[in-house]
Enzyme design. Structure first.
Site, PDB file in Angstrom:
ATOM      1  N   HIS A  58      30.334  34.385 -25.115  1.00 38.85           N
ATOM      2  CA  HIS A  58      29.197  34.345 -25.894  1.00 38.85           C
ATOM      3  C   HIS A  58      29.909  35.080 -27.233  1.00 38.85           C
ATOM      4  O   HIS A  58      30.434  36.030 -26.986  1.00 38.85           O
ATOM      5  CB  HIS A  58      28.186  35.041 -25.420  1.00 38.85           C
ATOM      6  CG  HIS A  58      27.806  34.590 -24.038  1.00 38.85           C
ATOM      7  ND1 HIS A  58      28.441  35.298 -23.032  1.00 38.85           N
ATOM      8  CD2 HIS A  58      27.199  33.566 -23.256  1.00 38.85           C
ATOM      9  CE1 HIS A  58      27.816  34.835 -21.546  1.00 38.85           C
ATOM     10  NE2 HIS A  58      27.095  33.677 -21.887  1.00 38.85           N
ATOM     11  N   ASP A  61      29.649  38.720 -26.949  1.00 39.26           N
ATOM     12  CA  ASP A  61      30.655  39.567 -26.061  1.00 39.26           C
ATOM     13  C   ASP A  61      31.724  40.081 -27.002  1.00 39.26           C
ATOM     14  O   ASP A  61      32.108  41.390 -26.730  1.00 39.26           O
ATOM     15  CB  ASP A  61      31.370  38.537 -25.086  1.00 39.26           C
ATOM     16  CG  ASP A  61      30.559  37.673 -24.217  1.00 39.26           C
ATOM     17  OD1 ASP A  61      29.323  38.205 -23.827  1.00 39.26           O
ATOM     18  OD2 ASP A  61      30.836  36.640 -23.568  1.00 39.26           O
ATOM     19  N   GLU A 185      24.773  23.561 -19.654  1.00 45.04           N
ATOM     20  CA  GLU A 185      25.374  24.162 -18.477  1.00 45.04           C
ATOM     21  C   GLU A 185      23.902  24.436 -17.431  1.00 45.04           C
ATOM     22  O   GLU A 185      22.964  25.286 -17.958  1.00 45.04           O
ATOM     23  CB  GLU A 185      25.915  25.412 -18.295  1.00 45.04           C
ATOM     24  CG  GLU A 185      26.091  26.292 -17.052  1.00 45.04           C
ATOM     25  CD  GLU A 185      27.164  27.381 -17.168  1.00 45.04           C
ATOM     26  OE1 GLU A 185      27.359  27.889 -18.454  1.00 45.04           O
ATOM     27  OE2 GLU A 185      26.973  28.172 -16.183  1.00 45.04           O
ATOM     28  N   GLU A 221      28.391  24.391 -13.019  1.00 43.75           N
ATOM     29  CA  GLU A 221      28.516  25.528 -12.300  1.00 43.75           C
ATOM     30  C   GLU A 221      28.384  25.466 -10.784  1.00 43.75           C
ATOM     31  O   GLU A 221      27.493  25.109 -10.284  1.00 43.75           O
ATOM     32  CB  GLU A 221      28.160  26.752 -12.988  1.00 43.75           C
ATOM     33  CG  GLU A 221      28.686  28.002 -12.066  1.00 43.75           C
ATOM     34  CD  GLU A 221      28.236  29.327 -12.682  1.00 43.75           C
ATOM     35  OE1 GLU A 221      28.423  29.526 -13.885  1.00 43.75           O
ATOM     36  OE2 GLU A 221      27.818  30.219 -12.130  1.00 43.75           O
ATOM     37  N   HIS A 224      25.629  27.446  -9.329  1.00 40.51           N
ATOM     38  CA  HIS A 224      24.238  26.992  -9.439  1.00 40.51           C
ATOM     39  C   HIS A 224      23.672  25.818  -8.867  1.00 40.51           C
ATOM     40  O   HIS A 224      22.587  25.685  -8.227  1.00 40.51           O
ATOM     41  CB  HIS A 224      24.102  26.586 -11.022  1.00 40.51           C
ATOM     42  CG  HIS A 224      24.651  27.662 -12.035  1.00 40.51           C
ATOM     43  ND1 HIS A 224      24.868  27.549 -13.478  1.00 40.51           N
ATOM     44  CD2 HIS A 224      24.876  28.883 -11.689  1.00 40.51           C
ATOM     45  CE1 HIS A 224      24.968  28.875 -14.000  1.00 40.51           C
ATOM     46  NE2 HIS A 224      25.156  29.708 -13.124  1.00 40.51           N
ATOM     47  N   ASP A 259      21.974  34.719  -7.561  1.00 40.29           N
ATOM     48  CA  ASP A 259      23.287  34.337  -8.022  1.00 40.29           C
ATOM     49  C   ASP A 259      24.325  35.169  -7.377  1.00 40.29           C
ATOM     50  O   ASP A 259      24.619  36.152  -8.273  1.00 40.29           O
ATOM     51  CB  ASP A 259      22.911  34.179  -9.375  1.00 40.29           C
ATOM     52  CG  ASP A 259      24.144  33.720 -10.388  1.00 40.29           C
ATOM     53  OD1 ASP A 259      25.148  33.073  -9.837  1.00 40.29           O
ATOM     54  OD2 ASP A 259      24.207  33.890 -11.515  1.00 40.29           O
ATOM     55  N   ASP A 261      27.968  34.426  -7.533  1.00 47.09           N
ATOM     56  CA  ASP A 261      29.009  34.446  -8.588  1.00 47.09           C
ATOM     57  C   ASP A 261      30.154  34.929  -8.048  1.00 47.09           C
ATOM     58  O   ASP A 261      30.898  35.799  -8.668  1.00 47.09           O
ATOM     59  CB  ASP A 261      28.688  35.337 -10.018  1.00 47.09           C
ATOM     60  CG  ASP A 261      28.185  34.050 -10.740  1.00 47.09           C
ATOM     61  OD1 ASP A 261      28.142  33.026 -10.712  1.00 47.09           O
ATOM     62  OD2 ASP A 261      27.417  34.745 -11.647  1.00 47.09           O
ATOM     63  N   ASP A 291      33.993  31.191 -13.799  1.00 45.12           N
ATOM     64  CA  ASP A 291      32.858  32.108 -13.969  1.00 45.12           C
ATOM     65  C   ASP A 291      32.192  32.535 -12.911  1.00 45.12           C
ATOM     66  O   ASP A 291      31.319  32.081 -12.383  1.00 45.12           O
ATOM     67  CB  ASP A 291      31.819  31.171 -14.950  1.00 45.12           C
ATOM     68  CG  ASP A 291      30.625  32.140 -15.418  1.00 45.12           C
ATOM     69  OD1 ASP A 291      30.662  33.156 -15.254  1.00 45.12           O
ATOM     70  OD2 ASP A 291      29.496  31.469 -15.735  1.00 45.12           O
TER      71      ASP A 291
HETATM   72  C1  XLS Z   1      24.990  32.220 -15.708  1.00 43.55           C
HETATM   73  C2  XLS Z   1      25.882  31.359 -16.220  1.00 43.55           C
HETATM   74  C3  XLS Z   1      26.446  32.096 -17.433  1.00 43.55           C
HETATM   75  C4  XLS Z   1      27.065  31.006 -18.524  1.00 43.55           C
HETATM   76  C5  XLS Z   1      27.546  31.537 -19.825  1.00 43.55           C
HETATM   77  O1  XLS Z   1      24.729  32.158 -14.280  1.00 43.55           O
HETATM   78  O2  XLS Z   1      26.860  30.838 -15.353  1.00 43.55           O
HETATM   79  O3  XLS Z   1      27.441  32.960 -17.279  1.00 43.55           O
HETATM   80  O4  XLS Z   1      28.076  30.226 -17.915  1.00 43.55           O
HETATM   81  O5  XLS Z   1      26.421  31.696 -20.469  1.00 43.55           O
HETATM   82 MG    MG Z   2      28.510  29.517 -16.237  1.00 48.05          MG
END
Ligand code: XLS
Ligand code: MG
Length: 382
Positions: A58, A61, A185, A221, A224, A259, A261, A291
């Site tokens: 981003h 960042d 996304e 993703e 998600h 989430d 991740d 990610d």
């Molecule tokens: C959050 C998203 C985020 C995007 C980037 O759940 O995965 O990390 O990939 O903004």
């Molecule tokens: Mg992502």
């Protein structure tokens, strides 16, 4: 036994990490940071040293909100210098329009048009920065664009506002950087109770309504999709088949939970394998981007174990794809099951044909065996 392949990443593997994944300090809704922050410029160098092909970010960042123009230019210059010195690219620059409280009720779908315009401005600047960093993709994850209180927004307005903002970004990109692409996304929820356009399929439907759908793609993703209890392989396959896969966010997740991740392959190896199969057997030329974030229990050193772990699992699964393609028993079985494919006859012929259901259902479908062979292959027995 010596391995005939290497688990060391090469630039040609096209691995990528979000800067934010490495900068993650282990904070969660119930606990403070557990490790010190890492400077984004150092992240770029450390990723490059591990043969990572590119990074995503981003804009914020690298250049935190509120940074003055001179400092912004210095940071971008410094990033470019390190990218050149250490051989790493930037392949996606989006904007963080979800952390700052001004976006507490959304960015592109905020009821306040001034906040919507502010969010568009941030994306325009992210596109400028991305271009300077040599990247050609702006991926949009509109985490705050959703709601908890249904009465607070009319979802029809939300669709219109999203479309208006996306069209403005396209117009800007076409005018200034004609080879720039944009992507969506999707995510079903978190941080909102419901996020607008919750799946890649929703995003694809929405893209078709934009002024320039050809400029837009999707970045699914895996986590998600699994948060919604859906099949991530099918989501990636649909995007690929539609020619809309601009990128992918690889990670892992227990279904139907917050989430998580976590590291690619940590929870869902079979699904991960079939995603790698899709990427490696298609004409997809994008990055294999991770990610996710290290467990909160990790310290700084563990962050790099996490980086290596993601790439090693991908490389191992890539090897398994080759084994799958050359395994005689599996391939023979697939040949039998998938039979000779041909287009269906015209409706006139279909309507007139006598189909013998009893005969048609007699074909044996040895799926128990097939699935077991895949399991054995993944367990290293084949
Ligand atoms: C959050 C998203 C985020 C995007 C980037 O759940 O995965 O990390 O990939 O903004
Ligand atoms: Mg992502």
């Amino acid at each position: 036994m010596a391995r005939a392949y290497s688990l060391r990443a090469k630039k040609s593997d096209r691995f990528s990490f979000g800067l934010w994944t490495i900068m993650n300090v282990g904070r969660d809704p119930f606990g403070e940071a557990t490790r010190p922050p890492i400077d984004p410029l150092d992240v770029i160098v450390e990723l490059a040293k591990r043969n990572v092909y590119s990074f995503e970010l981003h804009a914020e960042d690298l250049v935190p909100m509120g940074t003055g123009a001179r400092e912004r230019d210095r940071l971008v210059r410094e990033a470019k210098k390190r990218m050149g010195d250490y051989d790493i690219r930037c392949t996606n620059c989006g904007s963080n329009c979800f952390s700052h409280p001004v976006f507490k009720d959304g960015a592109f779908t905020n009821n306040n048009p001034e906040i919507r315009a502010f969010a568009v401005q941030r994306y325009l600047r992210a596109i400028d920065m991305g271009y300077e960093l040599g990247c050609r993709l702006c991926n949009l994850w509109w985490g705050r664009d959703g709601l908890e209180v249904e009465a607070s927004k009319d979802a029809r307005d939300a669709m219109k506002w999203l479309r208006e903002c996306c069209n403005l970004l396209t117009e800007y990109a076409l005018k200034n950087y004609p080879d720039y692409e944009l992507s969506i996304e999707a995510k079903p929820n978190e941080p909102r109770g419901d996020i607008f356009l919750p799946t890649t399929g929703h995003a694809l439907g929405f893209i078709a309504t934009l002024d320039h759908p050809e400029k837009w793609g999707v970045v699914p993703e895996l986590a998600h999709v699994r948060m919604a209890g859906l099949n991530s392989v099918h989501e990636v396959a649909q995007a690929l088949e539609a020619g809309k896969l601009c990128g992918i966010h690889l990670n892992s997740q227990k279904p139907l939970r917050y989430d998580q991740d976590i590291r690619f392959g940590a929870e869902d190896l079979k699904e991960a394998f079939f995603v790698v199969y899709l990427l490696e057997t298609s004409d997809y030329r994008g990055t294999r981007s991770f990610d996710c974030h290290p467990y909160r229990t990790e310290d700084r050193e563990g962050v790099w174990d996490f980086v290596e772990g993601n790439m090693r699992t991908y490389l191992l699964l890539k090897e398994k794809v080759k084994t799958f393609q050359t395994d005689k028993e599996i391939q023979k079985m697939l040949k039998g099951i998938r039979a000779k494919q041909r287009p269906l006859p015209p409706t006139k012929e279909i309507a007139a044909t006598q189909y013998d259901a009893e005969k048609l259902m007699a074909t044996r479908l040895p799926y128990e065996k097939l699935d077991q062979l895949v399991v054995e292959l993944l367990l290293g027995a084949r």
